[in-house]
Scaffold this motif. Structure first.
Motif, PDB file in Angstrom:
ATOM      1  N   ILE A  40      22.319  68.040  97.414  1.00 41.20           N
ATOM      2  CA  ILE A  40      22.425  69.568  98.210  1.00 41.20           C
ATOM      3  C   ILE A  40      20.943  69.085  99.046  1.00 41.20           C
ATOM      4  CG2 ILE A  40      23.086  71.441  99.075  1.00 41.20           C
ATOM      5  CD1 ILE A  40      25.788  71.036  96.951  1.00 41.20           C
ATOM      6  N   ASP A  43      18.552  65.059 100.137  1.00 43.00           N
ATOM      7  CA  ASP A  43      19.677  64.706 100.639  1.00 43.00           C
ATOM      8  C   ASP A  43      20.188  64.929 101.783  1.00 43.00           C
ATOM      9  OD1 ASP A  43      18.799  63.278  98.180  1.00 43.00           O
ATOM     10  OD2 ASP A  43      20.554  61.785  98.433  1.00 43.00           O
ATOM     11  N   LEU A  44      20.900  66.348 101.797  1.00 39.95           N
ATOM     12  CA  LEU A  44      21.404  66.647 102.793  1.00 39.95           C
ATOM     13  C   LEU A  44      20.722  67.928 103.650  1.00 39.95           C
ATOM     14  CD1 LEU A  44      25.230  67.321 101.057  1.00 39.95           C
ATOM     15  CD2 LEU A  44      24.485  65.444 102.536  1.00 39.95           C
ATOM     16  N   GLY A  45      19.506  68.313 102.692  1.00 35.94           N
ATOM     17  CA  GLY A  45      18.444  69.135 103.202  1.00 35.94           C
ATOM     18  C   GLY A  45      18.750  70.703 103.260  1.00 35.94           C
ATOM     19  N   PHE A  46      19.360  71.421 102.605  1.00 34.00           N
ATOM     20  CA  PHE A  46      19.852  72.390 102.521  1.00 34.00           C
ATOM     21  C   PHE A  46      18.980  73.223 101.529  1.00 34.00           C
ATOM     22  CE2 PHE A  46      23.709  71.043 104.543  1.00 34.00           C
ATOM     23  CZ  PHE A  46      24.099  71.730 105.014  1.00 34.00           C
ATOM     24  N   LYS A 103      27.660  61.446 104.087  1.00 34.20           N
ATOM     25  CA  LYS A 103      26.408  62.327 103.744  1.00 34.20           C
ATOM     26  C   LYS A 103      25.962  61.760 105.113  1.00 34.20           C
ATOM     27  CE  LYS A 103      24.945  57.991 102.342  1.00 34.20           C
ATOM     28  NZ  LYS A 103      23.870  57.470 100.891  1.00 34.20           N
ATOM     29  N   SER A 105      26.682  63.408 108.015  1.00 35.84           N
ATOM     30  CA  SER A 105      26.831  64.453 108.646  1.00 35.84           C
ATOM     31  C   SER A 105      26.962  65.717 107.253  1.00 35.84           C
ATOM     32  CB  SER A 105      28.479  64.437 109.113  1.00 35.84           C
ATOM     33  OG  SER A 105      28.590  66.124 110.231  1.00 35.84           O
ATOM     34  N   PRO A 106      25.434  66.281 107.467  1.00 36.18           N
ATOM     35  CA  PRO A 106      25.752  66.796 106.309  1.00 36.18           C
ATOM     36  C   PRO A 106      26.471  68.241 106.240  1.00 36.18           C
ATOM     37  CG  PRO A 106      23.144  66.412 107.332  1.00 36.18           C
ATOM     38  CD  PRO A 106      24.261  66.172 107.822  1.00 36.18           C
ATOM     39  N   SER A 109      29.918  66.553 104.785  1.00 35.27           N
ATOM     40  CA  SER A 109      29.432  66.689 103.544  1.00 35.27           C
ATOM     41  C   SER A 109      29.484  67.943 102.828  1.00 35.27           C
ATOM     42  CB  SER A 109      28.690  65.757 103.369  1.00 35.27           C
ATOM     43  OG  SER A 109      28.204  65.628 101.780  1.00 35.27           O
ATOM     44  N   LEU A 110      28.547  68.110 103.016  1.00 34.12           N
ATOM     45  CA  LEU A 110      28.755  69.742 101.986  1.00 34.12           C
ATOM     46  C   LEU A 110      29.916  70.516 101.790  1.00 34.12           C
ATOM     47  CD1 LEU A 110      26.523  71.889 100.658  1.00 34.12           C
ATOM     48  CD2 LEU A 110      27.054  73.215 103.648  1.00 34.12           C
TER      49      LEU A 110
END
Length: 396
Positions: A40, A43-46, A103, A105-106, A109-110
């Protein structure tokens, strides 16, 4: 003598056949516990706060499902709750695969990861006290301390194994392999539970009528609060240790969870008899003090090996808090409320694990990762003070 040994072996074998459901459930939880925060955040940048909140959603759902689970156990026996749990765990594997697929599209995916945490939390809420109740109904209340201890061994050994195994699987097979394994484990647990006989809780003559869940909750609350405060130390390690290691440029952060779990299991196997011998509150006081020492070592560590030692000592201390305070909590209610009592008591560890993500994530974002363990030490010390207070009141 031989008959006594045979009976002991038979009880142990029967006990394992119930706590295996706890092992399967928490193995599934552990598989994703050490890899999702990193996925999270990196990779997803949160932010770490978002990562902590997503992980903690599991415990919010667990909290909400505990009362329902206890009611099912009291009225219909543990088997339906275990079956529902295993089905829920299997569903998390399918949704996890979808989350990894999207993934690119963060946000999507989240969103799917949030769904996995909701499924996982619901399943954990149903499995939490059900195998313990199943074993107590089968083997008898005189074995309660042993049953709770063995269930904890299954729980935290599964978490430790899952944490390391999850990292390895993601490294070699991505989240597709992880999701597939979770689905298979859930289905196997479901099929095994279907083959076991259900046991319903019978009210004995002269026993009080079943109380409402909230009245039971009020009875076990003093001990539950001690559990919640002690649980925050474990929750900080389980949720943030991989990010803490990454911050210090150390390797193998997930190994801390494994070392924690190993020492947790060793303590349960070697010292579970201490609860009956010395009393639940005495054991809880010593355990909370040892957990505080372990967290302090992690806090002061300048090398990853010192952090591993601290994690092990933390596991050694945290190990007996649940059964020690749990035995005391169970004594406050009649056996007809056994399911609700364990479910209500378990709520407090859910609260602890649920608030740790956003609370510790907020501390990390506001002050830095170096401050998360000093904060945790303070919270666990509050649990130690509460346990001492309960001990003083008990002796009056």
């Amino acid at each position: 003598m031989d008959a006594t040994i045979d009976n002991s072996k038979s009880r142990s074998t029967s006990l394992i056949s119930y706590v295996i459901f706890t092992f399967i459930g928490y193995l599934i939880i552990g598989l994703s516990l050490s890899v999702l925060p990193v996925f999270i955040h990196q990779d997803l940048g949160f932010s770490m706060l978002i990562a902590g909140m997503v992980i903690s959603l599991q415990y919010v759902m667990t909290f909400l499902m505990r009362a329902y689970s206890g009611k099912i156990v009291d009225n219909h026996g543990p088997k339906p709750a275990v079956l529902a749990s295993m089905f829920g765990f299997s569903m998390t594997g399918i949704v996890l695969i979808a989350a990894y697929y999207f993934k690119f599209s963060p946000i999507v995916s989240l969103g799917l990861l949030i769904i996995t945490r909701l499924f996982t939390g619901s399943a954990e809420g149903m499995i939490g006290a059900s195998p313990i109740n199943w074993a107590i109904m089968s083997l008898g209340k005189q074995h309660m301390a042993k049953i709770i201890s063995y269930n904890g061994v299954a729980c935290y050994s599964a978490l430790a194994l899952g944490a390391s195994l999850g990292v390895t699987i993601v490294k070699h097979f991505d989240f597709y392999g992880l999701g597939a394994l979770i689905f298979i484990l859930g289905i196997l647990g479901y099929l095994f539970a279907r083959g076991k006989d259900n046991i319903s809780c019978q009210k004995t003559e002269g026993e009080d009528e079943r109380k409402s869940f909230w009245k039971v909750l009020a009875k076990v609350a003093p001990y539950g609060f001690g559990l919640a405060l002690g649980g925050l130390g474990f929750a900080t390690i389980s949720t943030f240790i991989t990010l803490y290691y990454d911050y210090h440029h150390w390797q193998n952060g997930a190994l801390c969870l494994s070392v924690f779990g190993i020492l947790f299991v060793v303590s349960r196997l070697m010292f579970s008899h201490a609860i009956n011998k010395y009393g639940g509150l005495n054991v809880a006081i010593v355990s909370l003090a040892v957990e505080t020492l372990g967290l302090t070592i992690i806090c002061l560590a300048t090398h990853p090996y010192l952090a591993l030692i601290g994690a092990g000592i933390t596991g050694l201390g945290f190990s007996l808090i649940f059964p020690a305070l749990g035995v005391m909590a169970m004594k406050t209610v009649p056996s007809s409320n056994q399911g609700s009592a364990l479910a209500g008591y378990g709520l407090f560890i859910d609260i602890s694990l649920g608030i740790t993500g956003p609370l510790i994530g907020g501390v990390a974002d506001s002050f830095g990762l170096n401050y998360i363990f000093p904060f945790s030490i303070g919270i666990v010390m509050l649990g130690l003070v509460l346990a001492c207070y309960l001990k003083v009141n008990q002796s009056k």
